[in-house]
Design an enzyme around this catalytic site. Structure first.
Site, mmCIF file in Angstrom:
data_model
loop_
_atom_site.group_PDB
_atom_site.id
_atom_site.type_symbol
_atom_site.label_atom_id
_atom_site.label_comp_id
_atom_site.label_asym_id
_atom_site.label_seq_id
_atom_site.Cartn_x
_atom_site.Cartn_y
_atom_site.Cartn_z
ATOM 1 C CG ASP A 84 -1.816 1.191 1.335
ATOM 2 O OD1 ASP A 84 -1.656 2.134 0.527
ATOM 3 O OD2 ASP A 84 -2.689 1.207 2.224
ATOM 4 C CG ASP A 221 -4.352 14.950 -19.527
ATOM 5 O OD1 ASP A 221 -3.625 14.336 -18.728
ATOM 6 O OD2 ASP A 221 -4.514 14.592 -20.710
ATOM 7 C CG HIS A 226 2.236 17.636 -21.283
ATOM 8 N ND1 HIS A 226 3.297 17.177 -20.535
ATOM 9 C CD2 HIS A 226 1.342 16.614 -21.315
ATOM 10 C CE1 HIS A 226 3.055 15.943 -20.143
ATOM 11 N NE2 HIS A 226 1.888 15.577 -20.602
ATOM 12 C CE LYS A 326 -7.554 12.476 -23.900
ATOM 13 N NZ LYS A 326 -6.572 11.727 -24.704
#
Length: 463
Positions: A84, A221, A226, A326
């Site tokens: 864990d 994201d 990025h 996307k």
């Protein structure tokens, strides 16, 4: 050099696709010693042999270009441990051994604070390093808190907040092309450049990543990390060196120079959308809201576009557009530098000269320069394109990042203050979007995205 690596979240997509194949590339290039130890840990019950068979299958799929003997060596040498990642006792067992260890958190960012706390309680060996995948926090406050926790465990120089974009050859080529060519740097400013597009449009849809993506969305994201990192490399002042201090100082200068967005700016300069059902290439794509694991009430965007301006002598008057989407009709992954039109053409030319565009293709790697020359007819103009493809890199992006981690070279990792500044840039966007000041538009899968794109047509349709 550190010769022990522990990967937490070892059965996830990151390890399967990138980290194992990166280790194979390092081994093939002679960068890993025979005494190198690789331990992979996750919550599931598996024997070493079970995990080695799984690792071998991933290497055969994603590292097929590496020698079979290298792939076999990596798979056979790995040890698997059930653990864990938030339990200090489990972590202590994983890191026990001789010498420092690099611990790679290939885990959901939401549990980073609990894992870092466990690492602190586990008493890491001196000289150890912690590696985190983006995003670093979920907003500014959580990024500040994560940095506070990390500071209590290891020095900042031992924290590697990795962004694999920074290790891509074409992203680094932005720096090389600017600074190693006298013809570019003198005109690398707002007097000659009207706008810069940093685009990551992809035909891929959700592809089974709802567990991560639906809680993040396109803005967090891709844009927050990025694309902002690429902007820093495009816009920064020439660093004194490519060492970690000089390079990262110049990047954070760029982030601090970005003009803060007001609510009105966000309404005028940003867009968000998500895809509807449609067809991408030869496959049918369901609407994002109907994808398995998606909660449509989250109103997660799959398309994000932000226009930014920099308050600096070099860039005042240039617009920077960051865009990602996307399930679009075409892949377009590039930095496009649009130069201003010539101020005057001699009387008699029958066409206008099209402004020059310098494109750095990120995937696939390429570099093109669109110019204007004389056409076939008298006093006519015609486009001329100069194109080149960079040499194939010695190592994949993740291979370069892992090598930097093992050697302690932090130049291509994100410093703590840099991570916080990136959240400050987009905090107004996140706030305005959460209040629905910018409507969530929709676009059919397989299209060019939502209507009324701010991206110029000449760039959007150029492949």
């Amino acid at each position: 050099m550190i010769n022990r690596l522990v990967i937490l979240g070892a059965t996830g997509d990151l390890n399967a696709r990138y980290l194992l194949s990166a280790l194979a590339a390092l081994r093939a290039a002679g960068h890993l010693a025979d005494r190198f130890e690789l331990t992979c840990a996750d919550r599931g019950d598996r024997t070493d042999e079970d995990f080695r068979r799984w690792a071998s299958a991933q290497l055969d799929q994603y590292a097929a270009t590496e020698p079979a003997e290298v792939r076999r060596t990596i798979a056979e040498s790995v040890r698997y441990r059930r653990a864990d990642a938030t339990d200090a006792a489990d972590i202590a067992s994983l890191v026990a051994g001789d010498g420092p260890v690099a611990v790679y958190l290939a885990l959901p960012p939401a549990i980073f604070p609990a894992v870092v706390a466990a690492l602190g309680a586990a008493d890491l060996p001196p000289g150890s390093r912690i590696v985190l995948e983006k995003p670093f926090g979920e907003d500014l406050d959580s990024a500040v808190e994560l940095n506070r926790l990390l500071k209590g465990v290891v020095p900042e120089q031992a924290v590697f907040r990795v962004d694999h974009f920074l290790a891509m050859t074409t992203v680094q080529n932005v720096i090389g092309s600017r600074l190693a060519n006298r013809v570019l740097e003198p005109i690398w400013n707002s007097a000659h450049i009207s706008d810069v597009e940093i685009v990551w449009d992809e035909t891929l849809a959700l592809e089974g990543r709802a567990g991560y993506y639906d809680g993040v969305g396109a803005l967090k994201d891709m844009v927050q990390n990025h694309l902002l990192q690429v902007l820093c490399l495009v816009a920064m002042e020439p660093p004194l060196s490519l060492g970690e201090r000089d390079l990262r100082d110049r990047k954070i200068d760029v982030l601090r120079s970005i003009r803060p967005l007001t609510d009105d700016d966000v309404v005028r300069r940003t867009r968000r959308a998500r895809y509807l059902a449609g067809r991408v290439g030869d496959r049918d794509v369901p609407a994002y809201a109907e994808e398995d694991g998606v909660d449509p009430h989250r109103r997660t965007e799959t398309f994000a576009e932000v226009e930014l301006e920099l308050e600096s002598w070099r860039w005042s008057g240039t617009t920077f557009r960051l865009r990602t989407g996307k399930a679009l009709g075409h892949d377009r992954k590039e930095v496009a530098v649009h130069f201003r039109p010539v101020p005057h053409l001699p009387f008699g030319f029958e066409e206008e000269a099209v402004p020059n565009v310098l494109r750095f293709g990120l995937e696939p790697e390429s570099m093109t320069l669109a110019l204007t020359g004389i056409g076939a007819g008298a006093h006519t103009l015609a486009p001329i394109t100069l194109a080149a493809r960079p040499a194939r890199p010695e190592l994949p992006a993740y291979g370069r990042l892992l090598l930097n981690v093992l050697h302690g070279n932090a130049a291509l990792s994100i410093r703590g203050d840099e991570a916080e500044e990136s959240w400050r840039v987009l905090a107004p966007v996140m706030s305005a979007w959460s209040r629905d000041l910018v409507p969530l538009a929709e676009y059919p899968a397989g299209s060019d995205g939502p209507a009324s794109s701010a991206v110029p047509d000449s760039g959007r349709h150029s492949r």
